[in-house]
Design a protein around this motif. Sequence first.
Motif, PDB file in Angstrom:
ATOM      1  N   ARG A 107     -31.063 -37.299  51.034  1.00  0.00           N
ATOM      2  CA  ARG A 107     -31.213 -37.800  52.576  1.00  0.00           C
ATOM      3  C   ARG A 107     -30.057 -37.301  53.418  1.00  0.00           C
ATOM      4  O   ARG A 107     -30.522 -36.928  54.658  1.00  0.00           O
ATOM      5  N   ARG A 108     -28.891 -37.039  52.809  1.00  0.00           N
ATOM      6  CA  ARG A 108     -27.883 -36.622  53.660  1.00  0.00           C
ATOM      7  C   ARG A 108     -28.287 -34.964  53.921  1.00  0.00           C
ATOM      8  O   ARG A 108     -27.862 -34.531  55.354  1.00  0.00           O
ATOM      9  N   ASP A 109     -28.996 -34.405  53.289  1.00  0.00           N
ATOM     10  CA  ASP A 109     -29.224 -33.058  53.429  1.00  0.00           C
ATOM     11  C   ASP A 109     -30.634 -32.857  54.336  1.00  0.00           C
ATOM     12  O   ASP A 109     -31.061 -31.678  54.522  1.00  0.00           O
ATOM     13  N   GLY A 110     -31.371 -33.986  54.696  1.00  0.00           N
ATOM     14  CA  GLY A 110     -32.300 -33.885  55.713  1.00  0.00           C
ATOM     15  C   GLY A 110     -33.647 -33.992  54.805  1.00  0.00           C
ATOM     16  O   GLY A 110     -34.814 -33.891  55.387  1.00  0.00           O
ATOM     17  N   LEU A 131     -38.412 -31.595  50.598  1.00  0.00           N
ATOM     18  CA  LEU A 131     -37.250 -30.999  51.074  1.00  0.00           C
ATOM     19  C   LEU A 131     -37.441 -30.656  52.829  1.00  0.00           C
ATOM     20  O   LEU A 131     -38.244 -30.905  52.956  1.00  0.00           O
ATOM     21  N   PRO A 132     -36.074 -30.391  53.100  1.00  0.00           N
ATOM     22  CA  PRO A 132     -36.035 -30.123  54.784  1.00  0.00           C
ATOM     23  C   PRO A 132     -37.114 -29.186  55.314  1.00  0.00           C
ATOM     24  O   PRO A 132     -37.763 -29.310  56.482  1.00  0.00           O
ATOM     25  N   HIS A 198     -22.604 -27.132  40.248  1.00  0.00           N
ATOM     26  CA  HIS A 198     -23.349 -27.065  41.289  1.00  0.00           C
ATOM     27  C   HIS A 198     -23.385 -28.540  42.034  1.00  0.00           C
ATOM     28  O   HIS A 198     -23.353 -28.756  43.274  1.00  0.00           O
ATOM     29  N   LEU A 199     -23.226 -29.568  40.804  1.00  0.00           N
ATOM     30  CA  LEU A 199     -23.366 -31.067  41.451  1.00  0.00           C
ATOM     31  C   LEU A 199     -22.147 -31.074  42.364  1.00  0.00           C
ATOM     32  O   LEU A 199     -21.984 -31.867  43.308  1.00  0.00           O
ATOM     33  N   GLY A 200     -20.952 -30.506  42.009  1.00  0.00           N
ATOM     34  CA  GLY A 200     -19.558 -30.598  42.768  1.00  0.00           C
ATOM     35  C   GLY A 200     -19.900 -29.968  44.044  1.00  0.00           C
ATOM     36  O   GLY A 200     -19.235 -30.528  44.910  1.00  0.00           O
ATOM     37  N   LEU A 201     -20.557 -28.955  43.938  1.00  0.00           N
ATOM     38  CA  LEU A 201     -20.482 -28.261  45.409  1.00  0.00           C
ATOM     39  C   LEU A 201     -21.453 -29.017  46.324  1.00  0.00           C
ATOM     40  O   LEU A 201     -21.066 -29.175  47.391  1.00  0.00           O
ATOM     41  N   LEU A 208     -28.816 -28.724  49.395  1.00  0.00           N
ATOM     42  CA  LEU A 208     -29.456 -28.749  48.209  1.00  0.00           C
ATOM     43  C   LEU A 208     -30.211 -27.469  48.101  1.00  0.00           C
ATOM     44  O   LEU A 208     -30.438 -26.742  47.234  1.00  0.00           O
ATOM     45  N   LEU A 209     -30.883 -26.917  49.329  1.00  0.00           N
ATOM     46  CA  LEU A 209     -31.384 -25.837  49.519  1.00  0.00           C
ATOM     47  C   LEU A 209     -30.691 -24.522  49.081  1.00  0.00           C
ATOM     48  O   LEU A 209     -31.250 -23.372  48.612  1.00  0.00           O
ATOM     49  N   SER A 210     -29.433 -24.544  49.582  1.00  0.00           N
ATOM     50  CA  SER A 210     -28.720 -23.380  49.324  1.00  0.00           C
ATOM     51  C   SER A 210     -28.446 -23.184  47.673  1.00  0.00           C
ATOM     52  O   SER A 210     -28.009 -22.124  47.226  1.00  0.00           O
ATOM     53  N   LEU A 211     -28.375 -24.354  46.963  1.00  0.00           N
ATOM     54  CA  LEU A 211     -28.085 -24.430  45.637  1.00  0.00           C
ATOM     55  C   LEU A 211     -29.154 -23.451  44.739  1.00  0.00           C
ATOM     56  O   LEU A 211     -28.835 -23.097  43.675  1.00  0.00           O
ATOM     57  N   SER A 212     -30.444 -23.412  45.337  1.00  0.00           N
ATOM     58  CA  SER A 212     -31.461 -22.705  44.712  1.00  0.00           C
ATOM     59  C   SER A 212     -30.934 -21.143  44.723  1.00  0.00           C
ATOM     60  O   SER A 212     -31.652 -20.292  43.779  1.00  0.00           O
TER      61      SER A 212
END
Length: 233
Positions: A107-110, A131-132, A198-201, A208-212
Amino acid sequence: MAARNRRRSTARKRRQERLKAGVIGGIGGLVLLTVFWQVIWPYLVGGLAIVGGAAGGWWLWRTSRLAKGHDHQWRREEAVKVGHRSLTEVDTMSGGEFEDFVVELCRRDGCTEVRRVGGSHDDGADVLGCLPDGRSMVIQCKRYSPKNRIPSREIRDLLGARVHFKVDVAIFVTTTYFTGPSERTAVQNGVVAVHRDHLGLWNNGVSLLSLSDVNGAGQGDRRHRARWKKTYG
């Protein structure tokens, strides 16, 4: 010498003629403006009003856009601060608390329509939403001890959930790491594998989208794995 004087005289006369023409033109324009003022003044005032209104509207739009941009940035930074947890805190969460934590990050990431669906009959899904960018998603959350690894069968379960719920993107979020085969299974089948690093990042503000974009990377080199094994056995 005489030729130079003639040129100077000619240039002086031309300047005087241009000046005279300008004065006459200005006087003529002033006369016309005075004579036809009653006819043209509504158009002149209307034109100035339109130009002024357009300039004012553009200024208000630009100010509003800048304010919204700054407000969005501030809200995101505050959301990161409020929702931030250390990985040590995350390790002490129950399974349900970890799912709620993942929902908060989404939710924080939209992300929209985000909801927990985990339970005894969750069909391989813990969180559903969008996803956003509008794509539907299913998330499997595993709060495992750092000593454990995610096996391939759990990735296959998530692939089944993606088919069952008919979503676009499958995401596996865990507090530990994946085995080599499970990581390959995830990457080859388009599953976003969010391991501990990645969870830490993500927890620290990365979207979240950038993790992909770094899927299948970042599980550490040989020295990192040696330190990990020494710490957790």
